[in-house]
Design an enzyme around this catalytic site. Sequence first.
Site, mmCIF file in Angstrom:
data_model
loop_
_atom_site.group_PDB
_atom_site.id
_atom_site.type_symbol
_atom_site.label_atom_id
_atom_site.label_comp_id
_atom_site.label_asym_id
_atom_site.label_seq_id
_atom_site.Cartn_x
_atom_site.Cartn_y
_atom_site.Cartn_z
ATOM 1 N N SER A 158 40.710 57.755 54.363
ATOM 2 C CA SER A 158 41.449 56.878 55.224
ATOM 3 C C SER A 158 40.969 56.966 57.014
ATOM 4 O O SER A 158 40.196 57.042 57.345
ATOM 5 C CB SER A 158 43.124 56.755 55.048
ATOM 6 N N ASP A 254 43.413 47.537 48.145
ATOM 7 C CA ASP A 254 43.783 48.786 49.073
ATOM 8 C C ASP A 254 43.801 47.359 50.524
ATOM 9 O O ASP A 254 42.513 46.353 50.289
ATOM 10 C CB ASP A 254 42.961 49.404 49.029
ATOM 11 N N HIS A 284 44.904 52.604 47.785
ATOM 12 C CA HIS A 284 45.145 53.091 49.058
ATOM 13 C C HIS A 284 45.763 54.415 48.963
ATOM 14 O O HIS A 284 46.572 54.860 48.177
ATOM 15 C CB HIS A 284 45.361 52.497 50.403
#
Length: 312
Positions: A158, A254, A284
């Site tokens: 991320s 996501d 995610h």
Amino acid sequence: MSEEELNPQTEALLETLGAGITPPTFTLSVPEGREMLDELFVDPDPEPVGEVMDTEIQGPDGPIPLRIYAPEAQGPHPVLVFFHGGGWVRGSLEGYDGLCRRLTNRADAVVVSVDYRRAPEDPFPAGFEDCYAATEWAAEYAADLGGDPDRIAVGGDSAGGNLTAAVTLAARDRDGPELDHQVLIYPAVNSPLVRWFDSYDENESGYLLELDSVTWYLDQYVDDADHGNQYAFPLRARDLSGLPPATVITAGFDPIRDEGIAYADRLAEDGVDVEHMHYESQIHAFVSLYEHLDHGVEAIDRIGEQLSAAFE
């Protein structure tokens, strides 16, 4: 929307968490949000490794805490410098302890987990410069850690994927350390103010990370002037050639899915070897949720295989 249905394990986990357990990021104070993410990610029974050591190095604007994980076997081992996720605001050494232990064992590598400065207290480029300084340090002092200075990789998820991509660009541009590989786990590499992707609309809410939270994180991390900066948003880089081979992981449900896909495509177009692993039925953060999700366990194993192959 993803063509595949949400993974049943993931669907059950989201139901268990419930709407009230993981409220939208922007409704929480920064300390509350940090505590919540750590509680979600901390593994109460993490894997043993050979050794774990906390230390500090001198960064560009003060000390940078590091946590170093070593395999049980004698070295020298390859080195993975790891940057945690959390939207540049959350995430910690503790929250990513379990994941880093697993990466140490799967890749048979020394893992250097970097406690870089976080926004909003320290916005861009503070965290990025800390990550680059830690990478330089790891390459210079690898032998002292039982590591091999000729086998260095970087990785993160991320926001940590963003920082990983930025560090590889900076290492190329600044004639920095030679990096063997980069691991980009659902990386945040784009500004929605610059380029809009379908996944922002398709996965706007309901899948743990919500688009409103993505926007909030970016507001904490960058100013308007930073949206064209390749080290803030690596998808903005005009040239990705000369970067280390990449493992890119993306998830179908996501909101930032298409950023990672676009970056993997750009890397390949510019001549970088890319292994793109797309988990169509996942959300995610699924890799950090390996305690609950078999796909998380599988992805960590595959990352270990990719790193082992790169280090050979």
